[in-house]
Design an enzyme around this catalytic site. Sequence first.
Site, short mmCIF file in Angstrom:
data_model
loop_
_atom_site.label_atom_id
_atom_site.label_comp_id
_atom_site.label_asym_id
_atom_site.label_seq_id
_atom_site.Cartn_x
_atom_site.Cartn_y
_atom_site.Cartn_z
N LYS A 1 0.73 16.59 -8.70
CA LYS A 1 1.58 16.31 -9.85
C LYS A 1 2.63 17.41 -10.07
CE LYS A 1 -0.07 12.33 -10.82
NZ LYS A 1 0.81 11.15 -10.67
N TYR B 1 -5.52 17.31 -7.39
CA TYR B 1 -4.69 16.37 -8.14
C TYR B 1 -3.55 17.08 -8.87
CZ TYR B 1 -3.52 12.77 -11.64
OH TYR B 1 -2.87 11.86 -12.45
N SER C 1 2.01 13.74 -14.97
CA SER C 1 0.79 14.07 -15.71
C SER C 1 0.98 15.44 -16.35
CB SER C 1 -0.41 14.11 -14.76
OG SER C 1 -1.53 14.73 -15.36
N ASP D 1 0.86 -1.18 0.00
CA ASP D 1 0.00 0.00 0.00
C ASP D 1 0.90 1.23 0.00
OD1 ASP D 1 -1.73 2.09 0.46
OD2 ASP D 1 -2.69 1.21 2.22
#
Length: 253
Positions: A165, A161, A144, A64
Site C-alpha cells: 500500500k 500488505y 489503505s 484476474d
Amino acid sequence: MERWSGKIAIVTGASSGIGLGIAKALVQHDVVVIGFARRKNKMQSEMQDFHGKGEGKFYACECDISNPESIEQAFQWVKINFGVVHILVNNAGVLSIKKLMDSFRSDWNKLFDVNVLGVIDCTKRAARMMLDANMEGCIININSVTGHDVVSYPDCSLNIYPATKFAVRATSEITAKELHGSKIRVTSVSPGLVATDIMAASNLEIKDAPKDFPVLKPSDIADAVIYIIGTPQRVHITELIIRSLGELKYEGQ
C-alpha cells in the site's frame, strides 16, 4: 455527476465489498460500469437487478488482476465494445495475515501482483486510452491507512500488505506527475478498516476489540468516490484518508 452520465468506468474487484459498492454507486449516477473480477458470475448475480434511472448499466468482465495476459484481454474487450474509458477505480486487493517469518516468496508475489503490479498495469492502459481520446478522466486507487503508517494490531500480522500500500501511494503520485498537464486526475483513497469479504476470508480479528468496534461500510468509500469524481475538473483531490470515528484507539499507535 451529471457530466459523467453515460460515461464508461472500470472498477476492479467489483464482485464484492468496496468494489461492488462503488459499482452500484456509479450505476446509480448513470455511469456505464464495467466490473473486472475473477468471479464473473457473482458480479452478474449481485448486479442483475441493479440499474440506474437513466444510462447507468453494468457489464461483468472476467479478469484476474494478478495475470497481465488477463488484464490485456479485458482491456481489449473494453476497447472493442466501448472504445474508451473515462473512469478507472483500482480496487482489487488481497490481504495476508501470516507472519512475515512464516510466509514465503509465493505469498509476497501474490500480494504485489494484485495490490501493486495490477494497479500499475490497469492504470497505464486506462490512462493511455484517456490520453489518446484527449478527454477528462479520473483514476482512483483504493489504498489503505496502512499505506501511510505501518499499523499494528494486537496479535495480528498484516505481513507485507502495508508495503504494497505504500507502493500504491507512490504509484498514485508518480502517475499524477506524469499526467500533469492532461485532463486526467489521480486520487489515492485510503480507508481504515472496512467490513468486507477480504477481512472475513483472511480471518482478520482485532484482539480484545469490543462488539461495537468501529468499522467503515463499503458504501462509505463509495460515497467518497462519487464526491471525488463529481467535483469540478479544476479540483484535484490527490489524497483522501477515511477512518471510522474511534478507530485510532485500536491501532497500537
